[in-house]
Scaffold this motif. Sequence first.
Motif, PDB file in Angstrom:
ATOM      1  N   ARG A 258       0.831  -1.218   0.000  1.00 22.68           N
ATOM      2  CA  ARG A 258       0.000   0.000   0.000  1.00 22.68           C
ATOM      3  C   ARG A 258       0.861   1.261   0.000  1.00 22.68           C
ATOM      4  O   ARG A 258       0.583   2.223  -0.723  1.00 22.68           O
ATOM      5  CB  ARG A 258      -0.909  -0.022   1.242  1.00 22.68           C
ATOM      6  CG  ARG A 258      -1.541   1.309   1.604  1.00 22.68           C
ATOM      7  CD  ARG A 258      -2.052   1.354   3.021  1.00 22.68           C
ATOM      8  NE  ARG A 258      -0.965   1.375   3.980  1.00 22.68           N
ATOM      9  CZ  ARG A 258      -1.064   0.940   5.238  1.00 22.68           C
ATOM     10  NH1 ARG A 258      -2.192   0.447   5.683  1.00 22.68           N
ATOM     11  NH2 ARG A 258      -0.024   1.009   6.039  1.00 22.68           N
ATOM     12  N   ASP A 259       1.918   1.252   0.777  1.00 24.31           N
ATOM     13  CA  ASP A 259       2.752   2.439   0.928  1.00 24.31           C
ATOM     14  C   ASP A 259       3.870   2.520  -0.108  1.00 24.31           C
ATOM     15  O   ASP A 259       4.732   3.387  -0.019  1.00 24.31           O
ATOM     16  CB  ASP A 259       3.313   2.484   2.349  1.00 24.31           C
ATOM     17  CG  ASP A 259       2.198   2.640   3.376  1.00 24.31           C
ATOM     18  OD1 ASP A 259       1.274   3.430   3.131  1.00 24.31           O
ATOM     19  OD2 ASP A 259       2.244   1.960   4.411  1.00 24.31           O
ATOM     20  N   LEU A 260       3.825   1.625  -1.084  1.00 27.54           N
ATOM     21  CA  LEU A 260       4.797   1.660  -2.178  1.00 27.54           C
ATOM     22  C   LEU A 260       4.128   2.005  -3.507  1.00 27.54           C
ATOM     23  O   LEU A 260       4.781   2.001  -4.546  1.00 27.54           O
ATOM     24  CB  LEU A 260       5.507   0.301  -2.302  1.00 27.54           C
ATOM     25  CG  LEU A 260       6.298  -0.139  -1.068  1.00 27.54           C
ATOM     26  CD1 LEU A 260       6.904  -1.517  -1.297  1.00 27.54           C
ATOM     27  CD2 LEU A 260       7.352   0.887  -0.688  1.00 27.54           C
TER      28      LEU A 260
ATOM     29  N   GLU B 116       0.230   6.405  -6.208  1.00 30.41           N
ATOM     30  CA  GLU B 116      -1.126   6.959  -6.232  1.00 30.41           C
ATOM     31  C   GLU B 116      -1.787   6.954  -4.853  1.00 30.41           C
ATOM     32  O   GLU B 116      -2.729   7.712  -4.616  1.00 30.41           O
ATOM     33  CB  GLU B 116      -2.008   6.198  -7.231  1.00 30.41           C
ATOM     34  CG  GLU B 116      -1.607   6.382  -8.670  1.00 30.41           C
ATOM     35  CD  GLU B 116      -0.356   5.600  -9.083  1.00 30.41           C
ATOM     36  OE1 GLU B 116       0.053   4.645  -8.385  1.00 30.41           O
ATOM     37  OE2 GLU B 116       0.228   5.966 -10.124  1.00 30.41           O
ATOM     38  N   ASN B 117      -1.295   6.152  -3.937  1.00 26.13           N
ATOM     39  CA  ASN B 117      -1.886   6.079  -2.594  1.00 26.13           C
ATOM     40  C   ASN B 117      -1.433   7.203  -1.674  1.00 26.13           C
ATOM     41  O   ASN B 117      -2.009   7.384  -0.606  1.00 26.13           O
ATOM     42  CB  ASN B 117      -1.550   4.728  -1.941  1.00 26.13           C
ATOM     43  CG  ASN B 117      -2.289   3.582  -2.576  1.00 26.13           C
ATOM     44  OD1 ASN B 117      -3.274   3.765  -3.289  1.00 26.13           O
ATOM     45  ND2 ASN B 117      -1.815   2.376  -2.336  1.00 26.13           N
ATOM     46  N   HIS B 118      -0.419   7.972  -2.077  1.00 20.70           N
ATOM     47  CA  HIS B 118       0.148   8.945  -1.137  1.00 20.70           C
ATOM     48  C   HIS B 118      -0.825  10.047  -0.736  1.00 20.70           C
ATOM     49  O   HIS B 118      -0.618  10.710   0.279  1.00 20.70           O
ATOM     50  CB  HIS B 118       1.463   9.540  -1.675  1.00 20.70           C
ATOM     51  CG  HIS B 118       1.298  10.695  -2.595  1.00 20.70           C
ATOM     52  ND1 HIS B 118       1.016  10.528  -3.931  1.00 20.70           N
ATOM     53  CD2 HIS B 118       1.377  12.027  -2.381  1.00 20.70           C
ATOM     54  CE1 HIS B 118       0.916  11.721  -4.496  1.00 20.70           C
ATOM     55  NE2 HIS B 118       1.141  12.641  -3.587  1.00 20.70           N
ATOM     56  N   THR B 119      -1.904  10.227  -1.459  1.00 19.04           N
ATOM     57  CA  THR B 119      -2.894  11.245  -1.086  1.00 19.04           C
ATOM     58  C   THR B 119      -4.029  10.664  -0.239  1.00 19.04           C
ATOM     59  O   THR B 119      -4.900  11.412   0.210  1.00 19.04           O
ATOM     60  CB  THR B 119      -3.497  11.895  -2.349  1.00 19.04           C
ATOM     61  OG1 THR B 119      -4.100  10.873  -3.160  1.00 19.04           O
ATOM     62  CG2 THR B 119      -2.433  12.637  -3.140  1.00 19.04           C
ATOM     63  N   ARG B 120      -4.022   9.388  -0.020  1.00 19.75           N
ATOM     64  CA  ARG B 120      -5.079   8.736   0.765  1.00 19.75           C
ATOM     65  C   ARG B 120      -4.758   8.767   2.250  1.00 19.75           C
ATOM     66  O   ARG B 120      -3.589   8.745   2.648  1.00 19.75           O
ATOM     67  CB  ARG B 120      -5.265   7.292   0.310  1.00 19.75           C
ATOM     68  CG  ARG B 120      -5.745   7.216  -1.112  1.00 19.75           C
ATOM     69  CD  ARG B 120      -6.080   5.809  -1.478  1.00 19.75           C
ATOM     70  NE  ARG B 120      -6.659   5.795  -2.817  1.00 19.75           N
ATOM     71  CZ  ARG B 120      -6.587   4.781  -3.629  1.00 19.75           C
ATOM     72  NH1 ARG B 120      -5.996   3.672  -3.257  1.00 19.75           N
ATOM     73  NH2 ARG B 120      -7.132   4.859  -4.821  1.00 19.75           N
ATOM     74  N   SER B 121      -5.790   8.751   3.048  1.00 20.31           N
ATOM     75  CA  SER B 121      -5.598   8.800   4.504  1.00 20.31           C
ATOM     76  C   SER B 121      -4.934   7.536   5.048  1.00 20.31           C
ATOM     77  O   SER B 121      -4.352   7.564   6.129  1.00 20.31           O
ATOM     78  CB  SER B 121      -6.934   9.028   5.208  1.00 20.31           C
ATOM     79  OG  SER B 121      -7.811   7.943   4.944  1.00 20.31           O
TER      80      SER B 121
END
Length: 167
Positions: free
Chosen positions: A68-70, A73-78
């Motif tokens: 998830r943290d790699l 696109e996820n960097h803007t998600r909580s």
Amino acid sequence: MTKTSKVHFFEDEWYMVRYSGEIPEIAYNSALYYLSRAEDGPQITLSTEQVTLLKEAALERYREIVTRDLVYENHTRSTYRGVRRSIENYHRLQKFCSRQSLDIRAIREEAALLLPLLLKIEADKVERRPGRPSIINCTFDELCQFFDDLQIPSSLLSEKIESLFQD
């Protein structure tokens, strides 16, 4: 206790492990304890297949929280916690797999594909917008060790990526 209720207890615990928070191993061990030994639990004897299903649920949850943290696109998600959290979760995963004799290879390979891509995208974005702070929240030494853990060739650590860590 009926066979149907035993199945429901097991399914509930499997779900708790599979969708647990940041430490799936705790959920796994809690499920084993609750299902088989807890006074307020169903005190059922788990089959080898059921124990395997619980291990696989924990393993899949670990895969999710490591990868998830790699994903850029996820960097803007909580839910995003950054590369440092991925490193921590990967180390927990390694220990869990070692204790449970599970194969970590597929998760390691997936993470090894995602990490260089995340770094390339981030380095490109920072280069295009000078002064923009990087989303990479680990040290360069931690990143190098993670590359080693994931068996990623250090040659993929370009000067551009290294520049993300220089102030």
